[in-house]
Structure formats: C-alpha cells, structure tokens
Design a protein around this motif. Structure first.
Motif, PDB file in Angstrom:
ATOM      1  N   TRP A  39       0.835  -1.206   0.000  1.00 59.20           N
ATOM      2  CA  TRP A  39       0.000   0.000   0.000  1.00 59.20           C
ATOM      3  C   TRP A  39       0.871   1.258   0.000  1.00 59.20           C
ATOM      4  O   TRP A  39       0.584   2.228  -0.707  1.00 59.20           O
ATOM      5  CB  TRP A  39      -0.925   0.004   1.219  1.00 59.20           C
ATOM      6  CG  TRP A  39      -2.149  -0.835   1.095  1.00 59.20           C
ATOM      7  CD1 TRP A  39      -2.458  -1.968   1.796  1.00 59.20           C
ATOM      8  CD2 TRP A  39      -3.265  -0.614   0.222  1.00 59.20           C
ATOM      9  NE1 TRP A  39      -3.678  -2.467   1.416  1.00 59.20           N
ATOM     10  CE2 TRP A  39      -4.202  -1.650   0.446  1.00 59.20           C
ATOM     11  CE3 TRP A  39      -3.562   0.357  -0.731  1.00 59.20           C
ATOM     12  CZ2 TRP A  39      -5.410  -1.739  -0.246  1.00 59.20           C
ATOM     13  CZ3 TRP A  39      -4.772   0.269  -1.429  1.00 59.20           C
ATOM     14  CH2 TRP A  39      -5.676  -0.774  -1.179  1.00 59.20           C
ATOM     15  N   GLY A 135      -6.609  -2.011   3.590  1.00 59.84           N
ATOM     16  CA  GLY A 135      -7.382  -1.098   2.749  1.00 59.84           C
ATOM     17  C   GLY A 135      -8.523  -0.472   3.536  1.00 59.84           C
ATOM     18  O   GLY A 135      -8.818   0.722   3.383  1.00 59.84           O
ATOM     19  N   ALA A 172      -7.173   4.390  -3.119  1.00 59.38           N
ATOM     20  CA  ALA A 172      -6.228   4.844  -2.100  1.00 59.38           C
ATOM     21  C   ALA A 172      -5.675   6.220  -2.445  1.00 59.38           C
ATOM     22  O   ALA A 172      -5.534   7.089  -1.570  1.00 59.38           O
ATOM     23  CB  ALA A 172      -5.105   3.833  -1.949  1.00 59.38           C
TER      24      ALA A 172
END
Length: 251
Positions: A39, A135, A172
């Motif tokens: 991420w 997430g 994101a």
C-alpha cells in the motif's frame, strides 16, 4: 474519514507460526509488513509505519493501531465466514484508530496464486486478507457492495486475486494523493556543479532529467526518494550555460 498527513503507526502483535509458510516467510509480522509496504508504494500524504511487539491481544479505543489474532472482536463474535475485522475510530472526518483482528478459528498460511483448499476447507492466505483489511484501515470499502463490478482486492469475497489492482490503487490515491516531485536548486558547489534537493513520494523511484532548451530531455539518474527527500549533484554539465531540471515518478 482519512488519516492526517504523515506516518500512521501500526503495531504488529502477530507472533510466529509453527512452520515455514508456503511463501517462505517465517513470521506473520513479515507478511503483514509486506502488505503494508504494498500500500505504501502508492500512498502520497501518509505512509504506514509498522513496529513489532510481542504477540497478544490489542486494546480498543486507546489511540494505537494494533494488528493481532483473536477469537473475538473485543468481546463480539466474528460471525459466520468472517476472516478478519478492521475497527474504526474517528474524530469528525479524522481517523484516530483502526485495529485489525484476524480470526483464530480460520486455517491460515501465506501464499500466492489461486486460493487453496485443504480437506475441502479454504486455506486462507494471510497476505491477501491483510491487504484487504489494511485497505479498510485506509478508508476503503467493498466496491462490489456499492454497485461496482471491478477486479479489486477490496471486494467483499476472497478470490484468486492476490495483489492490489488499479481500482484499489485509484481508491487509495483519491484519499491520499501522490505528491508531485518538487526540485529546489541549491547554490553551485565550489567546483561549479549544480546541487539539487528534491521532495517526492517516499520510497518510490524518481527519474531526474535535464534539458538545455526545454524541448529535449535527457535522463540523468533514477533514484529512490528515501523518506521523501533526495540530494543530487549534476556532474554532467556539458557545454550549455543553461540547465533545466525535472523529476518524473517512475512507473
């Protein structure tokens, strides 16, 4: 609801399995750290910052983001077919805490590729479930439960997908947009060389380019911007008296 800019600390309290995992990892923390790093490579205004502590239960609503195994979610049942849960605390639109609890009733391993079954039961891949739960920590929901038909690790059902997709990354970056690289030219060195400072996306590769006419650009170097900053000295001055610089985020 999003995190304020900067580092988001994550305390990993997962311990070690009693065997080497299928993907070669020997600790749950290392798998979780890899998921956080995946991420991080796409985040701009924040970065996950993991630390490891002894395995054990976390504490709810204490302002610390904790990741651990448990049989219940702070006294509440996981419910049927629930592999993990991410809790959320916030102050207005600012996230203040998010813990991730992995269900101990599930058979866990870590591997890549299609989902596996042992004795007819799902052998859960800790890595892809961790990607999904982190997430949620960022603020993403299930696209398939919001009327979307997309390939995404954030869909509500575990599948053969084992990595982030464009939809996950777009979501994101909508919350935490990448920072545009910024170059500052410092005073020339004693030998007449140009010294540059650049800020950009942490732990991502950036291409430094130079031009004498703002038309033709030549790549000088590709560097990873550690902690969002890079020092660079141009040693290839050539014969031109004019030097223009730009930085591009490597894909």
């Amino acid at each position: 609801m999003i995190w304020p800019d900067g580092d988001v600390g994550v305390v990993l309290k997962l311990g070690t399995p009693d065997r080497t995992l299928i993907d070669g990892n020997t600790s749950w923390e290392s798998v979780a750290a890899q998921a956080l790093s995946s991420w991080n490579s796409h985040l701009g205004t924040i970065q996950f910052s993991p630390v490891t502590q002894n395995p054990g239960m976390g504490s709810d609503r204490d302002g610390v983001n904790q990741v651990f195994f448990g049989s219940r979610v702070y006294g509440e049942s996981f419910g049927g077919l629930v592999l993990a849960v991410a809790t959320i605390w916030h102050d207005g639109t600012t996230r203040t805490e998010s813990d991730v609890i992995f269900n101990t009733a599930v058979s866990w391993d870590s591997y890549r590729g299609p989902s596996r079954r042992v004795g007819g039961k799902l052998l859960c891949d800790f890595y892809r479930v961790a990607l999904h739960e982190f997430g949620h920590v960022l603020g993403l929901d299930h696209p398939d439960q919001a009327g979307q038909t997309v390939s995404a690790i954030m869909n509500s059902v575990v599948s053969d997908l084992d990595s982030l997709t464009a939809d996950d990354i777009d979501g994101a970056q909508a919350l935490y947009p990448p920072q545009t690289p910024v170059i500052t030219v410092q005073p020339r060195t004693e030998s007449g060389l140009f010294h540059l400072k650049m800020t950009g996306l942490a732990n991502r590769n950036h291409i430094m380019q130079v031009s004498s006419d703002l038309v033709t650009w030549v790549s000088l170097t590709t560097n990873s911007v550690t902690n969002g900053e890079l020092d660079f000295t141009d040693t290839s001055l050539g014969v031109s008296s004019a030097r223009f610089y730009r930085a591009l985020l490597a894909q």
